[in-house]
Design a protein around this motif. Sequence first.
Motif, mmCIF file in Angstrom:
data_model
loop_
_atom_site.group_PDB
_atom_site.id
_atom_site.type_symbol
_atom_site.label_atom_id
_atom_site.label_comp_id
_atom_site.label_asym_id
_atom_site.label_seq_id
_atom_site.Cartn_x
_atom_site.Cartn_y
_atom_site.Cartn_z
ATOM 1 N N PRO A 17 -30.750 46.730 -41.728
ATOM 2 C CA PRO A 17 -29.446 46.568 -41.072
ATOM 3 C C PRO A 17 -29.060 45.105 -40.869
ATOM 4 O O PRO A 17 -27.889 44.741 -41.002
ATOM 5 C CB PRO A 17 -29.617 47.265 -39.724
ATOM 6 N N LEU A 18 -30.028 44.256 -40.586
ATOM 7 C CA LEU A 18 -29.733 42.830 -40.431
ATOM 8 C C LEU A 18 -29.263 42.219 -41.751
ATOM 9 O O LEU A 18 -28.341 41.396 -41.771
ATOM 10 C CB LEU A 18 -30.961 42.084 -39.912
ATOM 11 N N ALA A 19 -29.879 42.622 -42.844
ATOM 12 C CA ALA A 19 -29.459 42.123 -44.153
ATOM 13 C C ALA A 19 -28.051 42.602 -44.482
ATOM 14 O O ALA A 19 -27.251 41.853 -45.050
ATOM 15 C CB ALA A 19 -30.447 42.571 -45.225
ATOM 16 N N LEU A 20 -27.734 43.822 -44.125
ATOM 17 C CA LEU A 20 -26.390 44.341 -44.363
ATOM 18 C C LEU A 20 -25.348 43.573 -43.549
ATOM 19 O O LEU A 20 -24.299 43.200 -44.066
ATOM 20 C CB LEU A 20 -26.329 45.828 -44.017
ATOM 21 N N ILE A 21 -25.662 43.285 -42.301
ATOM 22 C CA ILE A 21 -24.748 42.513 -41.450
ATOM 23 C C ILE A 21 -24.561 41.108 -42.019
ATOM 24 O O ILE A 21 -23.442 40.595 -42.082
ATOM 25 C CB ILE A 21 -25.256 42.471 -40.001
ATOM 26 N N ALA A 22 -25.650 40.494 -42.470
ATOM 27 C CA ALA A 22 -25.553 39.152 -43.048
ATOM 28 C C ALA A 22 -24.702 39.165 -44.311
ATOM 29 O O ALA A 22 -23.902 38.250 -44.539
ATOM 30 C CB ALA A 22 -26.949 38.623 -43.357
ATOM 31 N N PHE A 23 -24.839 40.205 -45.121
ATOM 32 C CA PHE A 23 -24.020 40.307 -46.330
ATOM 33 C C PHE A 23 -22.551 40.462 -45.978
ATOM 34 O O PHE A 23 -21.687 39.821 -46.588
ATOM 35 C CB PHE A 23 -24.490 41.487 -47.178
ATOM 36 N N LEU A 24 -22.247 41.287 -45.000
ATOM 37 C CA LEU A 24 -20.855 41.477 -44.603
ATOM 38 C C LEU A 24 -20.251 40.200 -44.029
ATOM 39 O O LEU A 24 -19.077 39.911 -44.252
ATOM 40 C CB LEU A 24 -20.748 42.624 -43.602
ATOM 41 N N VAL A 25 -21.041 39.420 -43.316
ATOM 42 C CA VAL A 25 -20.551 38.149 -42.770
ATOM 43 C C VAL A 25 -20.194 37.192 -43.902
ATOM 44 O O VAL A 25 -19.189 36.484 -43.838
ATOM 45 C CB VAL A 25 -21.601 37.531 -41.824
ATOM 46 N N THR A 26 -20.996 37.185 -44.965
ATOM 47 C CA THR A 26 -20.705 36.271 -46.074
ATOM 48 C C THR A 26 -19.406 36.624 -46.784
ATOM 49 O O THR A 26 -18.797 35.756 -47.416
ATOM 50 C CB THR A 26 -21.843 36.255 -47.112
ATOM 51 N N LEU A 27 -18.969 37.858 -46.695
ATOM 52 C CA LEU A 27 -17.707 38.236 -47.319
ATOM 53 C C LEU A 27 -16.509 37.608 -46.613
ATOM 54 O O LEU A 27 -15.457 37.435 -47.218
ATOM 55 C CB LEU A 27 -17.553 39.757 -47.331
ATOM 56 N N PHE A 28 -16.662 37.253 -45.353
ATOM 57 C CA PHE A 28 -15.545 36.714 -44.574
ATOM 58 C C PHE A 28 -15.575 35.192 -44.443
ATOM 59 O O PHE A 28 -14.695 34.616 -43.819
ATOM 60 C CB PHE A 28 -15.522 37.351 -43.186
#
Length: 50
Positions: A17-28
Amino acid sequence: MARALGSRADIFLYVAPLALIAFLVTLFIKEVPLRASNGLSQAAKAEHTP
């Protein structure tokens, strides 16, 4: 031995879940261009300006 492997596998349940959150942050993150023109065109402009 089986317990040791199970505890290592639990790490992925916490990290995924932390990796998913980090990936979503990089999109913005706003993309910032490094340079508008290359070095050759900048050198050519510098030669032609008095």
